[in-house]
Design a protein around this motif. Structure first.
Motif, PDB file in Angstrom:
ATOM      1  N   MET A   1       0.822  -1.211   0.000  1.00  0.00           N
ATOM      2  CA  MET A   1       0.000   0.000   0.000  1.00  0.00           C
ATOM      3  C   MET A   1       0.859   1.265   0.000  1.00  0.00           C
ATOM      4  SD  MET A   1      -3.055  -1.145   2.628  1.00  0.00           S
ATOM      5  CE  MET A   1      -3.882   0.427   2.499  1.00  0.00           C
ATOM      6  N   GLN A   2       2.010   1.213   0.663  1.00  0.00           N
ATOM      7  CA  GLN A   2       2.895   2.369   0.666  1.00  0.00           C
ATOM      8  C   GLN A   2       3.404   2.690  -0.737  1.00  0.00           C
ATOM      9  OE1 GLN A   2       5.924   1.397   3.536  1.00  0.00           O
ATOM     10  NE2 GLN A   2       4.841   2.442   5.210  1.00  0.00           N
ATOM     11  N   GLY A   3       3.515   1.662  -1.561  1.00  0.00           N
ATOM     12  CA  GLY A   3       3.968   1.887  -2.923  1.00  0.00           C
ATOM     13  C   GLY A   3       2.953   2.604  -3.785  1.00  0.00           C
ATOM     14  N   PHE A   4       1.729   2.709  -3.292  1.00  0.00           N
ATOM     15  CA  PHE A   4       0.662   3.386  -4.042  1.00  0.00           C
ATOM     16  C   PHE A   4       0.106   4.563  -3.241  1.00  0.00           C
ATOM     17  CE2 PHE A   4       0.775  -0.966  -5.616  1.00  0.00           C
ATOM     18  CZ  PHE A   4       0.714  -0.805  -6.993  1.00  0.00           C
ATOM     19  N   ASP A   5       0.961   5.200  -2.432  1.00  0.00           N
ATOM     20  CA  ASP A   5       0.481   6.298  -1.602  1.00  0.00           C
ATOM     21  C   ASP A   5      -0.027   7.476  -2.415  1.00  0.00           C
ATOM     22  OD1 ASP A   5       3.001   6.785  -2.571  1.00  0.00           O
ATOM     23  OD2 ASP A   5       3.752   7.712  -0.721  1.00  0.00           O
TER      24      ASP A   5
END
Length: 449
Positions: A303-307
């Motif tokens: 999810m952090q990769g799609f912040d």
């Protein structure tokens, strides 16, 4: 009337023990079935339970011990000396006796066996202890009725009466040759109606189902279930009749295996009970909880990769639990069906056919759920592309989860690994990570961020 364990009953028994009123206590307990007495002992203190075991006759308490919880029985046996345990063992069938002896420590085990007065009984127990407890040899009992194919009907009847004294239930009569090899089975009706001078070889049934001493217990269960058998003979490597397995023993085995599989599916790696120690419960659960932790951290990393996407389309964040739940539930459902099918040998299709079947089912279910999401989006005025994104994501993760839930147990089974470990936390964790990853990649493609 069904037995009901009440507080008043326990208090009465405790009172009789405290008063040392052995005669009334023994008379009172004789009213109950051995399974009911076992239930009573489970509620008493260790000292009181041991007192009753020593008070009652071994012919009764041997049955009671077999009905008790394993942990409670182990505690009581620790309060008995080797001679007292041997007296209980002598009243048990060899399969039950071997189960009890196997639970003892090595030094006590040898003392108990040496204190068994019936040396043939002791030798049979030692023989059973050599086999794996989950094999036919470990499940079988030595007590059975066998007759020689060359005997006359009259001689057979006499010999059967002698053998029956040591057999609790006569399920079948087995026929052997002079070398002890299993030849068939004898119908009691045919025996009674046959001429007294006829030989057994002329009247016995040559078609008989049997298993080898090294046959796994689950295979024994499948054979007995398939042919609806109350008992099945066991032969050694040379085809000689060495024992029999009765339906009550195989039911106990199936129950134990089901409990193990259920615990493994729930993420418990050891055989534990509700009253196990804190350390035992922690050791059984913690490994799978650690796996779940790393799975959750992996999903956070994804999810952090799609912040940037979450900043632009914040609504996507609120549907991540839905995506993860769909992936986890479908994965567990698929794997549970496969594990059950592998256990009862009903999964006979090729891997490709099984996967195609799951894909087809997933497309139908995923499409239906996706349409419901689109309908929900229209009612709540959600952006159409967002609704489409969530709908396609649900369809995709359902297909993916079904494939994983099907593929992993079959592969593990083919490699000789218990497929039950593929369910629960393992499937859920892997599907959570891959499901979230697929969700955001589909969102990236459709919403173009």
């Amino acid at each position: 009337m069904p037995f009901e364990l009440t507080k008043e009953l326990i208090e009465k028994i405790e009172s009789l023990i405290e008063e040392k009123n052995d005669q009334e206590l023994e008379s009172h307990l004789e009213e109950y079935h051995h399974a009911d007495i076992a239930e009573i002992l489970d509620e008493l203190s260790l000292d009181d339970a041991t007192y009753i075991i020593k008070l009652l006759g071994s012919d009764q308490t041997s049955e009671v011990l077999m009905e008790m919880d394993d942990d409670d029985r182990e505690k009581i046996l620790r309060n008995l000396n080797a001679k007292e345990i041997a007296e209980e063992i002598e009243e048990m069938d060899t399969d039950d006796a071997a189960d009890i002896v196997s639970e003892l420590s090595e030094d006590i085990k040898s003392q108990v066996i040496s204190n068994i007065k019936d040396k043939t009984h002791a030798e049979n127990i030692v023989e059973l202890l050599k086999y794996d407890e989950d094999s036919a040899g470990g499940l079988m009992a030595k007590e059975l009725i066998k007759v020689n194919e060359n005997w006359s009907v009259t001689g057979c009847m006499t010999e059967m009466r002698n053998q029956a004294e040591n057999v609790t239930r006569v399920h079948s009569i087995y026929v052997v040759d002079n070398k002890g090899k299993l030849k068939g089975r004898l119908s009691l009706k045919d025996l009674i109606t046959a001429p007294s001078k006829a030989e057994i070889g002329d009247v016995y049934i040559r078609n008989v189902d049997y298993v080898d001493v090294h046959t796994p217990g689950d295979e024994v269960a499948r054979v007995m279930q398939k042919y609806d058998l109350e008992a099945i003979p066991v032969v050694d490597e040379f085809g000689r009749l060495v024992g029999r397995i009765t339906v009550d023993d195989i039911i106990d085995f199936i129950k134990e295996e089901a409990e193990k599989d259920y615990q493994m599916a729930a993420g418990i790696s050891e055989d534990v009970e509700a009253d196990s120690t804190i350390w035992q419960l922690t050791r059984a659960r913690l490994p799978w909880l650690i796996l779940g932790l790393f799975g959750g951290l992996g999903a956070v990393y994804v999810m952090q990769g799609f912040d940037s996407a979450l900043e632009k389309y914040q609504i996507l964040f609120f549907f991540t639990p839905l995506i993860a739940a769909m992936a986890g539930n479908v994965g567990v459902q698929s794997s549970a069906i496969i594990v059950q099918g592998l256990a009862n040998d009903s999964v006979r299709d090729s891997l490709v056919k099984r996967l195609l079947k799951e894909v087809t089912l997933s497309i139908i279910n995923g499409t239906a759920l996706g349409l419901l999401v689109i309908g929900f989006g229209a009612i709540t005025s959600m952006a159409f592309l967002v609704s489409i994104t969530i709908a396609i994501s649900i369809l995709s993760v359902i297909i993916m989860a079904a494939l994983i839930g099907t593929f992993v147990p079959i592969i593990l089974n083919n490699r000789g690994i218990d497929p039950a470990i593929a369910t629960g936390p393992f499937i859920t964790t892997s599907n959570d990570i891959l499901g979230i990853l697929a969700y955001f990649y589909i969102a990236k493609l459709i919403l173009n961020f």
